[in-house]
Design a protein around this motif. Structure first.
Motif, mmCIF file in Angstrom:
data_model
loop_
_atom_site.group_PDB
_atom_site.id
_atom_site.type_symbol
_atom_site.label_atom_id
_atom_site.label_comp_id
_atom_site.label_asym_id
_atom_site.label_seq_id
_atom_site.Cartn_x
_atom_site.Cartn_y
_atom_site.Cartn_z
ATOM 1 N N GLU A 271 45.033 42.382 43.275
ATOM 2 C CA GLU A 271 44.084 43.311 43.902
ATOM 3 C C GLU A 271 43.632 44.372 42.892
ATOM 4 N N THR A 272 44.586 44.859 42.089
ATOM 5 C CA THR A 272 44.261 45.846 41.049
ATOM 6 C C THR A 272 43.344 45.233 39.993
ATOM 7 N N PHE A 273 43.682 44.008 39.563
ATOM 8 C CA PHE A 273 42.886 43.343 38.526
ATOM 9 C C PHE A 273 41.466 43.066 39.022
ATOM 10 N N GLU A 274 41.359 42.612 40.257
ATOM 11 C CA GLU A 274 40.054 42.222 40.810
ATOM 12 C C GLU A 274 39.112 43.408 40.893
ATOM 13 N N MET A 275 39.657 44.587 41.184
ATOM 14 C CA MET A 275 38.813 45.782 41.275
ATOM 15 C C MET A 275 38.291 46.225 39.907
ATOM 16 N N SER A 276 38.996 45.843 38.857
ATOM 17 C CA SER A 276 38.648 46.297 37.508
ATOM 18 C C SER A 276 37.815 45.293 36.718
ATOM 19 N N LEU A 277 37.658 44.069 37.243
ATOM 20 C CA LEU A 277 36.985 43.011 36.499
ATOM 21 C C LEU A 277 35.820 42.433 37.280
ATOM 22 N N ASP A 278 34.869 41.838 36.550
ATOM 23 C CA ASP A 278 33.803 41.133 37.252
ATOM 24 C C ASP A 278 34.359 39.822 37.820
ATOM 25 N N LYS A 279 33.622 39.240 38.737
ATOM 26 C CA LYS A 279 34.107 38.079 39.488
ATOM 27 C C LYS A 279 34.450 36.897 38.585
ATOM 28 N N VAL A 280 33.549 36.567 37.655
ATOM 29 C CA VAL A 280 33.758 35.401 36.788
ATOM 30 C C VAL A 280 34.996 35.588 35.906
ATOM 31 N N THR A 281 35.144 36.782 35.323
ATOM 32 C CA THR A 281 36.301 37.054 34.460
ATOM 33 C C THR A 281 37.598 36.946 35.243
ATOM 34 N N PHE A 282 37.612 37.502 36.448
ATOM 35 C CA PHE A 282 38.814 37.449 37.281
ATOM 36 C C PHE A 282 39.167 36.004 37.630
ATOM 37 N N GLN A 283 38.166 35.239 38.055
ATOM 38 C CA GLN A 283 38.414 33.847 38.433
ATOM 39 C C GLN A 283 38.868 33.007 37.247
ATOM 40 N N THR A 284 38.301 33.292 36.064
ATOM 41 C CA THR A 284 38.619 32.496 34.877
ATOM 42 C C THR A 284 40.026 32.751 34.367
ATOM 43 N N TRP A 285 40.431 34.033 34.289
ATOM 44 C CA TRP A 285 41.673 34.364 33.591
ATOM 45 C C TRP A 285 42.858 34.709 34.483
ATOM 46 N N PHE A 286 42.621 34.987 35.780
ATOM 47 C CA PHE A 286 43.759 35.387 36.618
ATOM 48 C C PHE A 286 44.043 34.445 37.788
ATOM 49 N N GLU A 287 43.037 33.820 38.344
ATOM 50 C CA GLU A 287 43.301 32.906 39.448
ATOM 51 C C GLU A 287 44.175 31.717 39.049
ATOM 52 N N PRO A 288 44.064 31.187 37.798
ATOM 53 C CA PRO A 288 44.921 30.045 37.430
ATOM 54 C C PRO A 288 46.389 30.397 37.196
ATOM 55 N N ILE A 289 46.718 31.696 37.117
ATOM 56 C CA ILE A 289 48.099 32.105 36.857
ATOM 57 C C ILE A 289 48.948 31.928 38.116
ATOM 58 N N VAL A 290 50.163 31.413 37.910
ATOM 59 C CA VAL A 290 51.077 31.180 39.040
ATOM 60 C C VAL A 290 52.332 32.029 38.850
ATOM 61 N N PRO A 291 52.670 32.909 39.821
ATOM 62 C CA PRO A 291 53.924 33.662 39.715
ATOM 63 C C PRO A 291 55.102 32.735 40.017
ATOM 64 N N LEU A 292 56.185 32.869 39.255
ATOM 65 C CA LEU A 292 57.338 31.964 39.429
ATOM 66 C C LEU A 292 58.554 32.644 40.029
ATOM 67 N N LYS A 293 58.842 33.858 39.558
ATOM 68 C CA LYS A 293 60.025 34.537 40.113
ATOM 69 C C LYS A 293 60.006 36.016 39.725
#
Length: 461
Positions: free
Chosen positions: A14-36
């Protein structure tokens, strides 16, 4: 119930999305998976080394802030980078509380593993561009010998990358592809790819628009031998350069072979990031020169034998002594002679050769680079070669810079933005203005008109 690490990561997003444009957020943060989440240490999985490097370079401050807000000032981050989907990733810790970018080493053991996925790559190689058809002479002896060694053991010699440079028409593309052809013949299981710098840049642009940059990166990271032709075309293209930088690092670290060609040596390339230029010098820069008389005769006789052409010795001698610019013109003259004699059903004579060469030299302009134009213009006006790159506003320097831009636009295929980047880091609008200024002055300024003609004569020699 949703795991705590998932909730923490969603809050961070939520913090990252507010600070980035849509394409940048989707490209670099949506593919990340939290593990533990273990205490203050959050472990995330990223799909490639490139992802890790981009987060480190571009988003580390944002990530640090998000984790501190949601975990606390002692927050730490562990990356799991999976190149081989069957492998168990090892964690690497970054202490976010120190304020430093990262304590992570760039040399990760698991990055040395090749992707598990098999792909069928079409090499895009010309089967005629072999070492057998690459005639050896003093002008290319070293380059050819090194090329053969690389093809025997791609990625295992000290010549990685191999950086081949020289003027157009001297065989850079032939040599580069010969390495690929021979390597593929010897190691058919290896992924070998030849691509021009323009094609690479276009593919990257299309991948960025389609939001498929990860696929683009993963594809190029699967290569065992990557050949990039006309690397100078990356000038001014920061996104392309940045992407190639990471591909270069990944391939080089895993001992995959890189072969690059350019019309200039690394030290003279303009509009390129310094970190890329330093890597171009890691292996061996080797120059191709114009062949001497004996080598030109060997080239002509090789082609005559290959194509079944009979040409009198006096004609061979005339072609070898009359054509001075490049091998391409030499071969073109021979092909024109063959075509003319076939159409007219006549023998190839010295007179026919003289007519062909006269027409060829008159109609064919030597392919020149922006860098060569800069040097020629500076030489004509008695200026230091680097003066056009300065910010000087002296009238004579400004006009010399404008003249160089004018010739670059008219005599090369480089874009306005590329020309501007090479000549003083100017934008395309500045180049366009310079060209219009010189064009308008030519109508009224006789002295300038005379200077332009004199410089043109020098450029066409």
């Amino acid at each position: 119930m949703e795991p705590k690490y998932q909730k923490v990561w969603e809050k961070c997003l939520e913090t990252f999305e507010m600070s980035l444009d849509k394409v940048t957020f989707q490209t670099w943060f949506e593919p990340i998976v939290p593990l533990k989440l273990a205490g203050s240490v959050l472990t995330i999985q990223v799909p490639s080394l490139f992802f890790y490097e981009m987060i480190e370079e571009r988003f580390i401050d944002l990530v640090s802030r998000g984790l501190r807000e949601n975990i606390g000032p002692a927050a730490k981050l562990e990356y799991s980078v999976i190149m081989d989907k069957t492998a168990t990733p090892k964690p690497y810790t970054m202490n976010l509380g120190t304020g430093n970018k990262s304590a992570v080493s760039e040399k990760h053991p698991q990055f040395g593993k090749t992707p598990n996925k098999k792909i069928n790559v079409t090499p895009q190689l010309n089967p005629d561009y072999t070492f057998e058809n690459f005639v050896e002479g003093e002008c290319n002896h070293l380059a050819r010998a090194v090329g053969l060694q690389i093809a025997e053991k791609p990625g295992e010699t000290a010549f990685n990358p191999l950086f081949v440079f020289g003027n157009s028409g001297l065989g850079k593309t032939h040599l580069a592809q010969a390495i690929g052809v021979e390597a593929k013949k010897k190691y058919p299981e290896k992924n070998v790819l030849y691509v021009t710098a323009n094609t690479f840049a276009t593919q990257f642009s299309e991948a960025s628009i389609a939001n498929t940059r990860n696929d683009f990166l993963n594809f190029y990271q699967m290569m065992d031998v990557l050949i990039i032709d006309d690397i100078q075309e990356f000038a001014g293209k920061k996104g392309t350069q940045n992407t190639f930088f990471h591909i270069f690092n990944d391939l080089h670290q895993r001992k995959k072979q890189l072969v690059l060609t350019s019309d200039q040596p690394p030290a003279e390339l303009q509009g390129m990031e310094e970190r890329l230029l330093s890597r171009f010098k890691w292996g061996l820069p080797v120059e191709l020169n114009m062949p001497d008389y004996e080598t030109k005769v060997k080239i002509l006789k090789h082609k005559m034998k290959k194509d079944g052409i009979i040409v009198p010795d006096e004609v061979v001698h005339y072609l070898a002594t009359s054509i001075k610019h490049n091998i391409r013109e030499l071969e073109s003259a021979l092909i024109s002679l063959l075509a003319l004699s076939t159409l007219n059903k006549s023998e190839i004579t010295l007179k026919t050769a003289e007519n062909i060469v006269s027409k060829l030299i008159k109609e064919t302009h030597r392919e020149i680079s922006v860098g060569y134009i800069q040097k020629t213009v500076c030489s004509y006006f008695g200026l230091e070669p680097d003066i056009l790159l300065s910010k000087s506003r002296k009238r004579e320097i400004v006009q010399a810079r404008q003249i160089a831009m004018y010739f670059s636009k008219n005599l090369t295929s480089s874009s306005l933005s590329t020309i501007g980047t090479i000549i003083g880091k100017k934008d395309h609008a500045t180049v366009l203005h310079a060209c219009k200024t010189i064009t308008n002055l030519l109508e009224t300024d006789k002295e300038l008109k005379s200077q332009i003609k004199a410089i043109e004569v020098e450029l066409m020699k």
